[in-house]
Design a protein around this motif. Structure first.
Motif, PDB file in Angstrom:
ATOM      1  N   SER A   1     -18.956 -27.635 -26.747  1.00 12.01           N
ATOM      2  CA  SER A   1     -18.562 -28.796 -27.664  1.00 12.01           C
ATOM      3  C   SER A   1     -20.168 -29.147 -27.995  1.00 12.01           C
ATOM      4  O   SER A   1     -21.079 -28.643 -27.411  1.00 12.01           O
ATOM      5  CB  SER A   1     -18.031 -29.979 -26.452  1.00 12.01           C
ATOM      6  OG  SER A   1     -18.746 -29.868 -25.394  1.00 12.01           O
ATOM      7  N   ARG A   2     -20.009 -30.455 -28.849  1.00 14.79           N
ATOM      8  CA  ARG A   2     -21.273 -30.585 -29.499  1.00 14.79           C
ATOM      9  C   ARG A   2     -21.932 -31.910 -28.822  1.00 14.79           C
ATOM     10  O   ARG A   2     -21.144 -32.817 -28.594  1.00 14.79           O
ATOM     11  CB  ARG A   2     -21.108 -30.828 -30.777  1.00 14.79           C
ATOM     12  CG  ARG A   2     -22.444 -30.231 -31.650  1.00 14.79           C
ATOM     13  CD  ARG A   2     -21.749 -30.503 -33.229  1.00 14.79           C
ATOM     14  NE  ARG A   2     -21.935 -31.629 -33.832  1.00 14.79           N
ATOM     15  CZ  ARG A   2     -22.905 -32.237 -34.387  1.00 14.79           C
ATOM     16  NH1 ARG A   2     -23.863 -31.314 -34.854  1.00 14.79           N
ATOM     17  NH2 ARG A   2     -22.993 -33.602 -34.876  1.00 14.79           N
TER      18      ARG A   2
ATOM     19  N   LEU B   1     -25.308 -27.652 -28.920  1.00 13.34           N
ATOM     20  CA  LEU B   1     -24.170 -27.224 -28.252  1.00 13.34           C
ATOM     21  C   LEU B   1     -23.949 -27.305 -26.869  1.00 13.34           C
ATOM     22  O   LEU B   1     -25.162 -26.829 -26.286  1.00 13.34           O
ATOM     23  CB  LEU B   1     -23.624 -25.952 -28.844  1.00 13.34           C
ATOM     24  CG  LEU B   1     -23.227 -25.497 -30.214  1.00 13.34           C
ATOM     25  CD1 LEU B   1     -22.610 -24.189 -30.410  1.00 13.34           C
ATOM     26  CD2 LEU B   1     -22.289 -26.465 -30.610  1.00 13.34           C
ATOM     27  N   TRP B   2     -22.935 -27.609 -26.282  1.00 12.81           N
ATOM     28  CA  TRP B   2     -22.832 -27.574 -24.768  1.00 12.81           C
ATOM     29  C   TRP B   2     -21.985 -26.336 -24.478  1.00 12.81           C
ATOM     30  O   TRP B   2     -20.665 -26.441 -24.859  1.00 12.81           O
ATOM     31  CB  TRP B   2     -22.615 -28.823 -24.338  1.00 12.81           C
ATOM     32  CG  TRP B   2     -22.737 -28.923 -22.796  1.00 12.81           C
ATOM     33  CD1 TRP B   2     -23.392 -28.270 -21.885  1.00 12.81           C
ATOM     34  CD2 TRP B   2     -21.882 -29.858 -21.798  1.00 12.81           C
ATOM     35  NE1 TRP B   2     -23.239 -28.937 -20.667  1.00 12.81           N
ATOM     36  CE2 TRP B   2     -22.144 -29.894 -20.660  1.00 12.81           C
ATOM     37  CE3 TRP B   2     -21.042 -30.905 -22.247  1.00 12.81           C
ATOM     38  CZ2 TRP B   2     -21.723 -30.510 -19.650  1.00 12.81           C
ATOM     39  CZ3 TRP B   2     -20.401 -31.764 -21.252  1.00 12.81           C
ATOM     40  CH2 TRP B   2     -20.847 -31.451 -19.891  1.00 12.81           C
TER      41      TRP B   2
ATOM     42  N   MET C   1     -10.351 -24.932 -27.204  1.00  9.36           N
ATOM     43  CA  MET C   1     -11.138 -23.775 -26.964  1.00  9.36           C
ATOM     44  C   MET C   1     -10.210 -22.769 -26.221  1.00  9.36           C
ATOM     45  O   MET C   1     -10.367 -21.606 -26.248  1.00  9.36           O
ATOM     46  CB  MET C   1     -12.564 -23.888 -26.305  1.00  9.36           C
ATOM     47  CG  MET C   1     -13.204 -24.764 -27.116  1.00  9.36           C
ATOM     48  SD  MET C   1     -14.802 -23.920 -28.312  1.00  9.36           S
ATOM     49  CE  MET C   1     -14.325 -22.315 -27.694  1.00  9.36           C
TER      50      MET C   1
ATOM     51  N   PHE D   1     -20.103 -22.552 -34.886  1.00  8.54           N
ATOM     52  CA  PHE D   1     -19.440 -23.721 -34.598  1.00  8.54           C
ATOM     53  C   PHE D   1     -19.023 -24.646 -35.655  1.00  8.54           C
ATOM     54  O   PHE D   1     -19.702 -25.682 -35.900  1.00  8.54           O
ATOM     55  CB  PHE D   1     -20.071 -24.341 -33.468  1.00  8.54           C
ATOM     56  CG  PHE D   1     -19.164 -25.219 -32.404  1.00  8.54           C
ATOM     57  CD1 PHE D   1     -18.167 -24.818 -31.739  1.00  8.54           C
ATOM     58  CD2 PHE D   1     -19.505 -26.669 -32.536  1.00  8.54           C
ATOM     59  CE1 PHE D   1     -17.444 -25.542 -31.072  1.00  8.54           C
ATOM     60  CE2 PHE D   1     -18.679 -27.464 -31.872  1.00  8.54           C
ATOM     61  CZ  PHE D   1     -17.497 -26.989 -31.146  1.00  8.54           C
TER      62      PHE D   1
ATOM     63  N   ASN E   1     -10.904 -28.602 -22.447  1.00 12.29           N
ATOM     64  CA  ASN E   1     -11.192 -28.264 -23.649  1.00 12.29           C
ATOM     65  C   ASN E   1      -9.831 -27.515 -24.260  1.00 12.29           C
ATOM     66  O   ASN E   1     -10.126 -26.265 -24.278  1.00 12.29           O
ATOM     67  CB  ASN E   1     -12.461 -27.664 -23.749  1.00 12.29           C
ATOM     68  CG  ASN E   1     -12.744 -27.770 -25.298  1.00 12.29           C
ATOM     69  OD1 ASN E   1     -11.960 -27.712 -26.105  1.00 12.29           O
ATOM     70  ND2 ASN E   1     -13.940 -27.518 -25.518  1.00 12.29           N
TER      71      ASN E   1
ATOM     72  N   GLN F   1     -21.893 -19.524 -29.680  1.00  7.80           N
ATOM     73  CA  GLN F   1     -23.106 -20.360 -29.648  1.00  7.80           C
ATOM     74  C   GLN F   1     -23.836 -20.296 -31.072  1.00  7.80           C
ATOM     75  O   GLN F   1     -24.667 -21.343 -31.316  1.00  7.80           O
ATOM     76  CB  GLN F   1     -24.148 -19.565 -28.676  1.00  7.80           C
ATOM     77  CG  GLN F   1     -24.263 -18.157 -28.999  1.00  7.80           C
ATOM     78  CD  GLN F   1     -25.673 -17.414 -28.180  1.00  7.80           C
ATOM     79  OE1 GLN F   1     -26.375 -17.911 -27.880  1.00  7.80           O
ATOM     80  NE2 GLN F   1     -25.364 -16.020 -27.873  1.00  7.80           N
TER      81      GLN F   1
END
Lengths: 319, 567
Positions: free
Chosen positions: A179-180, A187-188, B396, B321, B393, B318
């Motif tokens: 997540s941001r 980013l986390w 995701m 996104f 989440n 990473q």
């Protein structure tokens, strides 16, 4: 400011910083009682092409300090200061980085973190730095990847100087959640075996895995929380938001070795780590500190190309 | 005939000197231009190190800021010097200090000798050149650029905008058709001489001095006025990334470069010792006349650009996104969401698996846990079945599942009893096919043998939730492929929908259904629904189910499917 003050806590043990050449790539690291791990750690990074190590010993009593002091490419400081009060060692390193890393590529890692980047088996870290320079990129992301053995962690043995990934060579390939962080634009990232095994009931507390360890350092830069995020915020944009992939690496995390149980018990009591060592307390409660993290979908580590194909890191436009 | 080399150098002097020696030892005169920004402390030892070679000379130094006129001025002076001081030179090769000859220089010379009239220079009209950056294709020839792109980016952009708004245009000199291409060329003495001695040169120079990145267009345009025979390609293998920066070759490119059979490559990393040791390769008479072929190199580097600009669909990691407003497709591959079918057909999952060989999960978003295909606690990629972890989440969880198992078509059951946070993600995902039989939740309630008054509240709750889901599916933002039928419509003609699902999942492999799933016995369902209504709870999502249609479901065993495949 804060780092300046914390810098006062450091006592030089071996100052070889005069050897640092203008193009050298520097490694920064804080350690405590890691004598067992230091030899392999230094060798690994020497092979990658690190020219000089700037280490902070946090009051070790296991001989690690003497070992580090004797290395010809190490500058060493020591402190009895509390790890937690110095924001988990970040303050000490920020002080040293401001003083020695200005204009250098700086790699900031823990003793159990091993940097892997695209083509790291054929191209030295200097090649990566030069390519990033040519691409006008200032910071490089590398997610922390927890490595673990097959079977109870306590059953493994780790010999001083050995490659920890001989035994801890398994990892979770595809359960990371992102997540941001709107405040700092980073980013986390959470997930992996720790979220799966220890934090399924309290996922929010699962440890952060996002890291930005490799940075073309400038004096005003600073890590905010470990190497998870940085200031100024622009350095945290190590990811693409339009659908493309930026180049990124991995920090192989050799945390889960037989040294883990003792460490978890000690740190849970000491409470110096993030959130007062809550993570370590969780380990201690959940599994009597001897967990088996392996599952049928665990992946055995081969090389960086495997991590690239799985989508854990990316070559981006480096070819 | 002789080949002369003009070499531009601004950094990496050790390697540049090594290359200059290479060319000189092979009998090529070399004129070196060193950027005037380079300090004397670097320039002097560099020049000194080459002083033993009489045919390596240095030209007047210009300041070469990227994208400005200095680069062209530098090559003009150096080329003039070459033509004047070495009358034997028939071809002039423009190279840089980071250019490495891959094949014996003799082979290049023979190659050129056989093509003594040919100019090798990439030269394309602006309309046909897709490789420019920043959208300045035609405009680089018609606007003015007083600010440096690298150092004064803001001013550069604003000034371009201003001119665009005001509609300002520069006049292109008569006869001149702007062409562009790689700045690394190899021209014949005759053509180069004609360009440098052109009576209109002052006009052209003044014009190009104001053009953006003139080193990619000056010779490329003028050569069209003078050349006898143009081969529009560069003899130098140079690949550029999406920002217009040259790709760098490292030691592990050895094999790629060997196979390319190109004469010269750039840019070579200064510490690529293996490359500098291996090239130029030894003479091989059998391969001396081979043409360069850079196809494989092109592929490798265009893949890299594609990865950087478009990335791998459905991968969230990473360094990739995409923000949610940037993507229509969320999942990596198409997948199916099935709502209500497992209520109508108790053995629906095993039936669907047999028909399609797809991965048919249970209720992935069930409140208790994620019901993976085999009911295991961990699924591919190390996904946990923990509901907490999943709901932390949900998006995701979904994208991870689809990415990890993208080699198979993924299907999962969904329903109003499940966690609903995922509903907008599903509705907006172009990769999702969502099939809903509305009101099917009434069947398990009916089958529970509890009275209508007992289940009234539960029925109302499920209906409310399903209604909300349907609203998402019917919103203008919904981009998934969505098929909604009421329970009443569905049981009238179930095979039609089932066949479409099979065709959708199995694609071309889908065949006419040979086996029909066993429907739950719905006899008495209309009465049950009427009871609910009598309790004040109208199950409007089920549609009007007649006793007749409900009774039909009891026919056991069913003989044959009564729908012909739609294909």
């Amino acid at each position: 400011m804060r780092a300046m003050r914390k810098g006062q806590e450091l006592t030089p043990v071996a100052d070889r910083t005069r050897q640092i050449g203008p193009d050298d790539i520097l490694l920064f690291c804080t350690f405590r009682n890691e004598d067992v791990r230091l030899p392999f750690f230094l060798d690994y990074y020497r092979k990658l092409g690190i020219s000089h190590f700037l280490l902070v010993d946090n009051d070790s009593n296991d001989g690690g300090r003497d070992f580090a002091q004797a290395q010809p490419d190490v500058s060493l400081w020591t402190t009895k200061g509390a790890y937690g009060d110095a924001r988990y060692g970040v303050d000490w390193l920020t002080y040293l980085q401001g003083k020695y890393a200005d204009g250098h590529w700086a790699l900031t890692v823990d003793v159990d973190e091993f940097f892997v980047y695209p083509f790291c088996d054929t191209r030295p870290i200097r090649a990566l730095a030069d390519w990033l320079d040519a691409s006008a990129v200032r910071s490089f992301g590398a997610m922390l990847l927890d490595m673990y053995p097959k079977g109870p962690v306590g059953d493994t043995t780790y010999e001083r100087g050995a490659d920890p990934f001989q035994t801890a060579n398994w990892f979770d390939p595809g359960n990371y959640i992102l997540s941001r962080n709107k405040l700092l634009n980073n980013l986390w990232i959470q997930g992996g075996p720790r979220a799966r095994n220890f934090f399924a009931t309290k996922p929010k507390q699962a440890p952060a895995l996002n890291k930005i360890p490799f940075v073309k350092w400038r004096k005003p830069y600073a890590y905010v929380s470990s190497t998870h995020m940085m200031l100024p915020r622009g350095l945290n944009l190590v990811y693409d938001q339009q659908g493309g992939e930026k180049t990124s690496g991995i920090l192989l995390h050799a945390k889960f070795l037989n040294t883990f149980s003792a460490r978890a018990e000690e740190e849970a009591v000491r409470g110096e780590h993030y959130r007062a060592g809550q993570e370590y307390k969780t380990y201690a409660e959940r599994h009597g500190t001897d967990p088996d993290l392996w599952c049928q979908w665990s992946e055995q580590y081969i090389n960086w190309r495997q991590l690239e194909i799985l989508g854990l890191m990316s070559k981006g436009n480096w070819a | 005939m002789t080949l002369g080399v003009v070499m531009l150098v601004h950094t990496g002097f050790g390697r540049a000197a090594q290359m200059a020696r290479h060319w000189a030892e092979a009998g090529c005169p070399v004129i070196i231009h060193v950027d005037s920004n380079v300090a004397a402390t670097q320039y002097d030892p560099f020049a000194q190190s080459l002083s033993e070679f009489p045919d390596i000379r240095f030209s007047t130094r210009h300041r070469c800021e990227w994208g400005t006129w200095g680069m062209v001025a530098a090559t003009q002076d150096a080329a003039t010097m070459m033509l004047e001081e070495f009358p034997d030179v028939q071809h002039v090769y423009l190279a840089s200090g980071a250019c490495l000859p891959l094949r014996p220089i003799e082979e290049l010379r023979d190659y050129l000798a056989l093509r003594s009239d040919t100019d090798f220079i990439e030269s394309a009209t602006t309309a046909d050149v897709p490789w420019t950056i920043g959208g300045l294709e035609r405009e680089r020839f018609t606007l003015r650029f007083p600010f440096a792109w690298k150092k004064q980016r803001w001013l550069f952009d604003r000034f371009v905008q201003l001119q665009q708004i005001l509609g300002l245009r520069r006049k292109i000199p008569e006869n001149l058709v702007p062409h562009m291409g790689s700045q690394w060329w190899c021209l014949t003495r005759q053509t180069l001489d004609a360009i440098l001695q052109d009576p209109n040169r002052a006009v052209y120079d003044r014009y190009f001095a104001g053009v953006w990145i003139p080193d990619e267009s000056y010779y490329q345009s003028l050569v069209r006025l003078h050349a006898r025979k143009i081969e529009s390609r560069s003899l130098t293998l140079a690949k550029f990334d999406y920002q217009g920066k040259p790709h760098i070759f490292f030691d592990d490119h050895l094999e790629l470069l060997q196979r390319s059979r190109c004469f010269v490559a750039r840019k070579i990393w200064h510490d690529a010792d293996v490359l500098y040791r291996s090239f130029p390769v030894a003479k091989d008479p059998e391969r001396a006349t081979e043409e360069p072929r850079s196809g494989r190199v092109d592929r490798v580097f265009s893949q890299a650009v594609k990865r950087r600009t478009r990335g791998r669909q459905g991968l969230y990691m990473q360094s990739r996104f995409p923000s949610s407003d940037r993507e229509n497709a969320v999942g990596a591959t198409p997948y199916a969401v099935l709502q209500g079918f497992d209520d109508v057909f108790p053995d629906f999952r095993s039936w669907l698996t047999r028909q399609t060989s797809a991965e048919v999960h249970g209720h992935l978003f069930a409140k208790d846990r994620a019901h993976f295909v085999d009911e295991s606690t961990v699924y591919r990629g190390g996904l946990s079945d923990s509901a907490r972890l999943r709901d932390y989440n949900g998006k995701m969880f979904l994208t991870n599942l689809i990415w990890n198992a993208r080699d198979k078509h993924q299907c999962f059951q969904f329903g109003p009893a499940d966690s609903q946070d995922i509903r907008w993600t599903l509705a907006k995902d172009t990769q999702a096919s969502i099939w809903v039989v509305t009101g099917a939740w009434a069947i398990p309630l009916f089958a529970s043998d509890r009275s209508a008054s007992d289940v009234r509240a539960e029925a109302a709750r499920l209906q409310r939730i399903e209604h909300k889901f349907l609203k998402s599916l019917r919103s203008p933002e919904a981009r998934a492929r969505i098929k909604i039928k009421t329970l009443a419509e569905f049981i009238e003609a179930p095979m039609e929908t089932l066949q479409t699902i099979i065709d959708d999942i199995a694609g071309h492999r889908g065949t006419a259904l040979t086996e029909v799933p066993q429907m739950a016995d719905l006899t008495g369902l209309p009465d049950f629904l009427q009871d609910l209504k009598n309790q004040g709870m109208h199950p409007f999502l089920t549609g009007d189910i007649t006793e007749n249609a409900a009774a039909q479901t009891r026919t056991v065993p069913r003989r044959k499917p009564y729908v012909i495949s739609q294909k």
